[in-house]
Design an enzyme around this catalytic site. Structure first.
Site, PDB file in Angstrom:
ATOM      1  N   ARG A  75     -76.074  15.709  44.543  1.00  0.00           N
ATOM      2  CA  ARG A  75     -74.871  14.888  44.690  1.00  0.00           C
ATOM      3  C   ARG A  75     -73.888  15.501  45.691  1.00  0.00           C
ATOM      4  O   ARG A  75     -73.706  16.713  45.719  1.00  0.00           O
ATOM      5  CB  ARG A  75     -74.194  14.739  43.330  1.00  0.00           C
ATOM      6  CG  ARG A  75     -74.858  13.677  42.473  1.00  0.00           C
ATOM      7  CD  ARG A  75     -74.415  13.694  41.056  1.00  0.00           C
ATOM      8  NE  ARG A  75     -72.973  13.818  40.860  1.00  0.00           N
ATOM      9  CZ  ARG A  75     -72.383  13.822  39.682  1.00  0.00           C
ATOM     10  NH1 ARG A  75     -73.117  13.707  38.580  1.00  0.00           N
ATOM     11  NH2 ARG A  75     -71.095  13.934  39.567  1.00  0.00           N
ATOM     12  N   ARG A  83     -62.522  18.449  39.862  1.00  0.00           N
ATOM     13  CA  ARG A  83     -62.990  17.665  38.705  1.00  0.00           C
ATOM     14  C   ARG A  83     -62.559  18.319  37.397  1.00  0.00           C
ATOM     15  O   ARG A  83     -62.242  17.634  36.421  1.00  0.00           O
ATOM     16  CB  ARG A  83     -64.519  17.520  38.767  1.00  0.00           C
ATOM     17  CG  ARG A  83     -64.932  16.402  39.717  1.00  0.00           C
ATOM     18  CD  ARG A  83     -66.242  16.699  40.388  1.00  0.00           C
ATOM     19  NE  ARG A  83     -67.401  16.564  39.545  1.00  0.00           N
ATOM     20  CZ  ARG A  83     -68.593  17.070  39.854  1.00  0.00           C
ATOM     21  NH1 ARG A  83     -68.766  17.762  40.961  1.00  0.00           N
ATOM     22  NH2 ARG A  83     -69.606  16.893  39.046  1.00  0.00           N
ATOM     23  N   ARG A 124     -77.751  21.697  40.133  1.00  0.00           N
ATOM     24  CA  ARG A 124     -78.235  20.389  39.659  1.00  0.00           C
ATOM     25  C   ARG A 124     -78.899  19.568  40.757  1.00  0.00           C
ATOM     26  O   ARG A 124     -78.424  19.504  41.868  1.00  0.00           O
ATOM     27  CB  ARG A 124     -77.055  19.594  39.086  1.00  0.00           C
ATOM     28  CG  ARG A 124     -77.403  18.127  38.775  1.00  0.00           C
ATOM     29  CD  ARG A 124     -76.438  17.471  37.836  1.00  0.00           C
ATOM     30  NE  ARG A 124     -75.089  17.326  38.350  1.00  0.00           N
ATOM     31  CZ  ARG A 124     -74.061  16.875  37.624  1.00  0.00           C
ATOM     32  NH1 ARG A 124     -74.241  16.556  36.346  1.00  0.00           N
ATOM     33  NH2 ARG A 124     -72.865  16.775  38.149  1.00  0.00           N
ATOM     34  N   ARG A 150     -62.616   8.521  30.097  1.00  0.00           N
ATOM     35  CA  ARG A 150     -62.096   9.764  30.658  1.00  0.00           C
ATOM     36  C   ARG A 150     -60.576   9.796  30.639  1.00  0.00           C
ATOM     37  O   ARG A 150     -59.984  10.788  31.089  1.00  0.00           O
ATOM     38  CB  ARG A 150     -62.573   9.925  32.100  1.00  0.00           C
ATOM     39  CG  ARG A 150     -63.868  10.711  32.274  1.00  0.00           C
ATOM     40  CD  ARG A 150     -64.273  10.623  33.745  1.00  0.00           C
ATOM     41  NE  ARG A 150     -64.992  11.753  34.243  1.00  0.00           N
ATOM     42  CZ  ARG A 150     -66.306  11.834  34.385  1.00  0.00           C
ATOM     43  NH1 ARG A 150     -67.076  10.860  33.994  1.00  0.00           N
ATOM     44  NH2 ARG A 150     -66.852  12.901  34.910  1.00  0.00           N
TER      45      ARG A 150
HETATM   46  P1  ADP Z   1     -70.227  14.617  35.853  1.00  0.00           P
HETATM   47  O1  ADP Z   1     -71.697  14.442  35.635  1.00  0.00           O
HETATM   48  O2  ADP Z   1     -69.922  15.738  36.782  1.00  0.00           O
HETATM   49  O3  ADP Z   1     -69.429  14.677  34.597  1.00  0.00           O
HETATM   50  P2  ADP Z   1     -69.999  11.789  36.540  1.00  0.00           P
HETATM   51  O4  ADP Z   1     -71.305  11.433  37.163  1.00  0.00           O
HETATM   52  O5  ADP Z   1     -69.769  11.349  35.148  1.00  0.00           O
HETATM   53  O6  ADP Z   1     -69.737  13.353  36.695  1.00  0.00           O
HETATM   54  O7  ADP Z   1     -68.814  11.237  37.450  1.00  0.00           O
HETATM   55  C1  ADP Z   1     -68.782  11.465  38.841  1.00  0.00           C
HETATM   56  C2  ADP Z   1     -67.473  10.933  39.415  1.00  0.00           C
HETATM   57  O8  ADP Z   1     -67.394   9.518  39.180  1.00  0.00           O
HETATM   58  C3  ADP Z   1     -66.194  11.497  38.782  1.00  0.00           C
HETATM   59  O9  ADP Z   1     -65.795  12.713  39.394  1.00  0.00           O
HETATM   60  C4  ADP Z   1     -65.202  10.366  39.077  1.00  0.00           C
HETATM   61  O10 ADP Z   1     -64.798  10.349  40.440  1.00  0.00           O
HETATM   62  C5  ADP Z   1     -66.074   9.128  38.861  1.00  0.00           C
HETATM   63  N1  ADP Z   1     -66.048   8.660  37.450  1.00  0.00           N
HETATM   64  C6  ADP Z   1     -67.113   8.610  36.591  1.00  0.00           C
HETATM   65  N2  ADP Z   1     -66.746   8.115  35.397  1.00  0.00           N
HETATM   66  C7  ADP Z   1     -65.414   7.855  35.484  1.00  0.00           C
HETATM   67  C8  ADP Z   1     -64.434   7.356  34.561  1.00  0.00           C
HETATM   68  N3  ADP Z   1     -64.777   7.035  33.294  1.00  0.00           N
HETATM   69  N4  ADP Z   1     -63.166   7.233  35.006  1.00  0.00           N
HETATM   70  C9  ADP Z   1     -62.811   7.554  36.269  1.00  0.00           C
HETATM   71  N5  ADP Z   1     -63.670   8.045  37.182  1.00  0.00           N
HETATM   72  C10 ADP Z   1     -64.974   8.193  36.801  1.00  0.00           C
HETATM   73  P1  ADP Z   2     -73.143  16.275  32.828  1.00  0.00           P
HETATM   74  O1  ADP Z   2     -73.820  14.918  32.719  1.00  0.00           O
HETATM   75  O2  ADP Z   2     -72.310  16.620  31.646  1.00  0.00           O
HETATM   76  O3  ADP Z   2     -72.394  16.437  34.116  1.00  0.00           O
HETATM   77  P2  ADP Z   2     -75.887  17.284  33.208  1.00  0.00           P
HETATM   78  O4  ADP Z   2     -76.634  16.779  32.032  1.00  0.00           O
HETATM   79  O5  ADP Z   2     -76.093  16.588  34.504  1.00  0.00           O
HETATM   80  O6  ADP Z   2     -74.297  17.375  32.861  1.00  0.00           O
HETATM   81  O7  ADP Z   2     -76.223  18.853  33.363  1.00  0.00           O
HETATM   82  C1  ADP Z   2     -75.700  19.624  34.439  1.00  0.00           C
HETATM   83  C2  ADP Z   2     -76.775  20.593  34.930  1.00  0.00           C
HETATM   84  O8  ADP Z   2     -77.027  21.592  33.944  1.00  0.00           O
HETATM   85  C3  ADP Z   2     -78.134  19.948  35.233  1.00  0.00           C
HETATM   86  O9  ADP Z   2     -78.698  20.594  36.339  1.00  0.00           O
HETATM   87  C4  ADP Z   2     -78.941  20.205  33.943  1.00  0.00           C
HETATM   88  O10 ADP Z   2     -80.343  20.308  34.217  1.00  0.00           O
HETATM   89  C5  ADP Z   2     -78.370  21.535  33.470  1.00  0.00           C
HETATM   90  N1  ADP Z   2     -78.290  21.658  31.995  1.00  0.00           N
HETATM   91  C6  ADP Z   2     -77.964  20.682  31.105  1.00  0.00           C
HETATM   92  N2  ADP Z   2     -77.937  21.165  29.844  1.00  0.00           N
HETATM   93  C7  ADP Z   2     -78.246  22.493  29.930  1.00  0.00           C
HETATM   94  C8  ADP Z   2     -78.385  23.557  28.961  1.00  0.00           C
HETATM   95  N3  ADP Z   2     -78.168  23.352  27.646  1.00  0.00           N
HETATM   96  N4  ADP Z   2     -78.714  24.785  29.426  1.00  0.00           N
HETATM   97  C9  ADP Z   2     -78.920  25.010  30.756  1.00  0.00           C
HETATM   98  N5  ADP Z   2     -78.808  24.065  31.702  1.00  0.00           N
HETATM   99  C10 ADP Z   2     -78.476  22.797  31.310  1.00  0.00           C
END
Ligand code: ADP
Ligand code: ADP
Ligand code: ZN
Length: 217
Positions: A163, A174, A129, A90
């Site tokens: 979450r 974010r 989600r 990131r």
């Molecule tokens: P999302 O699904 O919304 O992209 P993640 O589950 O990947 O979020 O990350 C949730 C939180 O965990 C981030 O907002 C950050 O606080 C932390 N985090 C996850 N991956 C990283 C990374 N590679 N570097 C720094 N913080 C991270």
């Molecule tokens: P990220 O890991 O990038 O944060 P997620 O895979 O957790 O994203 O997806 C975020 C939300 O959007 C989840 O609730 C998931 O079910 C939904 N979602 C993911 N891909 C799609 C899509 N192509 N169209 C509609 N909803 C989606």
């Protein structure tokens, strides 16, 4: 094959990673999942990062690079299809560290898939989600509900969770972090010839098909 899934929070990285694990025996390395697991198990590190994650800020490079280094050394049993880096790197420092860690193992990155979505779509994605606390399946109130309300389709668990950081205020923060610190990776990987852009606004199956195309081309 080792790949990165890059994209804003809610772009669909976790959803597509799980499909690649299922279909190709790849290994999903999600730093977000690892950090949440550390919180649940109550480790010192978990306690340290909880407030930062709830506020939607990035935790330090040192912590996440350490987590990834550990996983690259771990035994992943029968899964031999390569690594999917989901939510890592990131920052540019994390990207450099990843390259060095892979090089130590005689490996490299094959592709970086950017799941591109409009910011407008993200509020709905994030606030709808929920996930299964037992098997990790990712659901959405509207676009991917469970077949039976309150019960995971995959494992039958009723332990469905939302979450703490999946609210609009945290999402704004974010997104700021994403544009300031993570979006520069798009240009970085483009310059290295690794970037493939996929339209993440399509329905999930169309995104999966485009990811497959991006990986074969
Ligand atoms: P999302 O699904 O919304 O992209 P993640 O589950 O990947 O979020 O990350 C949730 C939180 O965990 C981030 O907002 C950050 O606080 C932390 N985090 C996850 N991956 C990283 C990374 N590679 N570097 C720094 N913080 C991270
Ligand atoms: P990220 O890991 O990038 O944060 P997620 O895979 O957790 O994203 O997806 C975020 C939300 O959007 C989840 O609730 C998931 O079910 C939904 N979602 C993911 N891909 C799609 C899509 N192509 N169209 C509609 N909803 C989606
Ligand atoms: Zn489940």
């Amino acid at each position: 094959m080792n790949i990165i899934l890059l994209g804003a929070p809610g772009a669909g990285k976790g959803t597509q990673a799980r499909i690649l694990v299922e279909e190709r025996g790849m290994i999903q390395l999600s730093t977000g999942d690892m950090l949440r697991a550390a919180q649940t198990s109550g480790t010192e590190m978990g306690k340290k990062v909880a407030a930062i994650m709830d506020a939607g800020q990035l935790v330090t490079d040192e912590i996440v690079i350490g987590l990834i280094a550990e996983q690259l050394d771990a035994d992943h049993g029968e899964q031999t299809g390569g690594f999917i880096f989901d939510g890592f790197p990131r920052t540019l420092a994390q990207a450099d560290a990843l390259e060095a860690l892979l090089a130590e193992k005689g490996q490299g990155l094959d592709a970086v898939i950017e799941l591109r979505v409009d910011d407008d779509a993200l509020v709905d994605r994030i606030t709808g989600r929920f996930t299964c606390g037992d098997c990790g399946e990712v659901y959405h109130d509207r676009t991917k509900p469970t077949k039976v309300p309150g019960v995971c389709d995959v494992c039958g668990s009723t332990n469905l969770k939302r979450r703490a950081d999946d609210n609009e205020a945290s999402l704004r923060q974010r997104l700021m972090e994403y544009y300031k610190k993570t979006a520069p990776l798009i240009g970085y990987y483009h310059a290295k010839g690794k970037l493939r852009v996929v339209d993440g606004l399509q329905d999930m199956r169309a995104v999966t098909a485009d990811v497959a195309k991006a990986l074969s081309g």
